[in-house]
Write a protein that holds these residues in place. Structure first.
Motif, mmCIF file in Angstrom:
data_model
loop_
_atom_site.group_PDB
_atom_site.id
_atom_site.type_symbol
_atom_site.label_atom_id
_atom_site.label_comp_id
_atom_site.label_asym_id
_atom_site.label_seq_id
_atom_site.Cartn_x
_atom_site.Cartn_y
_atom_site.Cartn_z
ATOM 1 N N GLY A 79 -3.934 -0.233 -7.945
ATOM 2 C CA GLY A 79 -4.395 1.138 -8.094
ATOM 3 C C GLY A 79 -5.685 1.450 -7.360
ATOM 4 O O GLY A 79 -6.209 2.565 -7.479
ATOM 5 N N ASN A 80 -6.199 0.500 -6.604
ATOM 6 C CA ASN A 80 -7.418 0.756 -5.829
ATOM 7 C C ASN A 80 -7.098 1.644 -4.632
ATOM 8 O O ASN A 80 -6.097 1.425 -3.939
ATOM 9 C CB ASN A 80 -8.016 -0.566 -5.341
ATOM 10 N N ARG A 81 -7.972 2.605 -4.399
ATOM 11 C CA ARG A 81 -7.731 3.563 -3.311
ATOM 12 C C ARG A 81 -8.661 3.314 -2.143
ATOM 13 O O ARG A 81 -9.788 2.859 -2.306
ATOM 14 C CB ARG A 81 -7.904 5.000 -3.811
ATOM 15 N N THR A 88 -4.823 8.619 2.597
ATOM 16 C CA THR A 88 -5.296 7.961 1.380
ATOM 17 C C THR A 88 -4.213 7.013 0.882
ATOM 18 O O THR A 88 -3.057 7.404 0.706
ATOM 19 C CB THR A 88 -5.629 8.984 0.288
ATOM 20 N N SER A 108 -3.135 3.638 -1.883
ATOM 21 C CA SER A 108 -3.458 2.887 -3.100
ATOM 22 C C SER A 108 -2.716 1.566 -3.054
ATOM 23 O O SER A 108 -1.568 1.498 -2.603
ATOM 24 C CB SER A 108 -3.077 3.674 -4.355
ATOM 25 N N GLU A 164 -0.698 8.042 -0.602
ATOM 26 C CA GLU A 164 -0.941 9.024 -1.658
ATOM 27 C C GLU A 164 -1.169 10.428 -1.102
ATOM 28 O O GLU A 164 -0.727 11.419 -1.701
ATOM 29 C CB GLU A 164 -2.171 8.608 -2.478
ATOM 30 N N HIS A 192 0.845 -1.192 0.000
ATOM 31 C CA HIS A 192 0.000 0.000 0.000
ATOM 32 C C HIS A 192 0.887 1.251 0.000
ATOM 33 O O HIS A 192 1.746 1.399 0.873
ATOM 34 C CB HIS A 192 -0.926 0.033 1.221
#
Length: 410
Positions: free
Chosen positions: A213-215, A207, A209, A195, A192
């Motif tokens: 690319g899933n947040r 935050t 990702s 971001e 992870h």
């Protein structure tokens, strides 16, 4: 799942902080973009536990004093954080022989004068409860010695045998990782990437990702930034302004096959300037080597780390790159060690070195010669930890506990 604290970065600093917070009763999430803990800057294969000898260019002596304090509590704090009585001598390399190069920024007399101050600092601090150096309490830390015959006398002016050593970073990582995995109060959120960080009144929202690319967003009343790369970027983003200029260097280290010749050497460190060092341990398959000009491959004063650097730091270098860097290192070291044979390059590992200042270590007034900057920067429920050196991470975690208590956050 809710957490009391988020620790960003699972290098040795983040791991020590997570263990410290658990001892304080906090439910912790340890977050890192890598697939395991302590894989990047915490696994360079050098592992030197600095006593302050190399920091003679800091004329204030502040860096050497800090390193001595950190070194004398490195082992005891890790013992306390892991709840283990570690056999430190079994994790320790041969002791460092410091060599004064003919182009050194300090003369042999100046080096010896600095070493005498290191000895005096040690004599004062060694009486502190729990203070020892990797399981030992030597009386004398250094001695001027005859230059070994394996060295080129036209390149090396003087030699000093010291008690300073390196630890086996792989085995130490295994010990720390086991302590993390045994504790159900620490959730490891690996793969992870951080971001964004947003500060709110009573919590911070981070935050993340994942590799696809899933947040997602995760919050906690306490966020501790122990990132090695990009720490400054997030410090600035949350509104911390008193951050000095700094440079991030992109540097490789190599691991050579430890043949009989290399095992016959001392661990050596060549000072002061753009030279290099060897870490030798007869019990290991390889010896760490780094000739500074051959291993530095770039630097930047930007907060943004180049993508290719970031990607290179997460894995061993491809064989073609490792072979080229290894060849350049061996060619450079042969000026110091004329009988150094061709040996196999087991691996090359890239790492990032953030430090205050912009001029390099070949200049006397470079701030690269210091590591005495502020350790903690805080704003609200966010605290950023500047590790400084590998040596400092365990004591930083204990100092952080005191810092958070003083701020009423722990």
């Amino acid at each position: 799942m809710s957490f009391d604290a988020l620790v960003l970065g699972a290098g040795i600093q983040g791991v020590c902080v997570a263990l410290m917070l658990r001892q304080s009763g906090k439910r912790v999430a340890l977050i890192d973009m890598a697939s395991d803990v302590m894989t990047r800057a915490s696994l360079t294969y050098e592992g030197k536990v600095h006593m302050g000898f190399i920091w003679g260019m800091d004329r204030t002596f502040a860096t050497a004093q800090r390193m001595m304090q950190d070194a004398l509590h490195f082992a005891s704090h890790i013992d306390d954080l892991t709840g283990r009585a570690i056999d430190w001598p079994a994790l320790t390399s041969t002791r460092n022989l410091y060599l004064v190069h003919r182009e050194s920024l300090m003369s042999p007399d100046q080096v010896e004068g600095h070493f005498e101050k290191v000895q005096a600092c040690y004599d004062t601090l060694k009486a502190h409860p729990g203070a020892h150096y990797l399981g030992r309490r030597p009386k004398q830390l250094f001695a001027s010695v005859k230059r070994p015959d394996y060295l080129n006398p036209t390149e090396i002016q003087a030699a000093f045998q010291t008690e300073e050593a390196s630890v086996d970073q792989v085995r130490l990582r295994d010990i720390l990782r086991a302590s993390l995995m045994e504790d159900p109060g620490i959730t490891r959120m690996l793969n992870h990437r951080v971001e964004r960080i947003a500060l709110e009144d009573r919590a911070s929202i981070v935050t993340l990702s994942d590799a696809q690319g899933n947040r997602q967003q995760i919050g906690a009343p306490l966020v501790i930034n122990c990132l090695w790369e990009n720490r400054r970027k997030f410090d600035v983003s949350v509104g911390i302004t008193d951050i000095p200029d700094y440079t991030t260097r992109f540097k490789y280290g190599i691991v050579l096959e430890a043949n009989d010749y290399i095992k016959s050497l001392d661990s050596i460190t060549i000072i002061q300037g753009p030279f290099g060092n060897f870490v030798v341990d007869p019990a290991r398959e390889g010896a760490y080597a780094s000739w500074y000009p051959a291993c530095i491959k770039g630097s930047t004063t930007s907060d943004a780390i180049p993508l290719e650097w970031d990607q290179a730091c997460g894995q061993d270098a491809p064989p073609c790159i490792a072979a080229a860097i290894g060849r350049d290192n061996l060619d450079a070291f042969r000026k110091i060690l004329p009988d150094l044979p061709d040996v196999a390059i087991l691996r090359a590992k890239a790492g990032l070195i953030p430090a205050e200042g912009t001029s390099d270590i070949d200049t006397k007034d470079s701030r690269f010669h210091t590591r005495a900057e502020d350790t903690f920067l805080s704003k609200g429920c966010y605290t950023s930890v500047n590790t400084g050196k590998y040596t400092s991470a365990p004591r930083n975690a204990i100092r952080l506990r005191d810092h958070l208590v003083a701020q009423g956050q722990l």
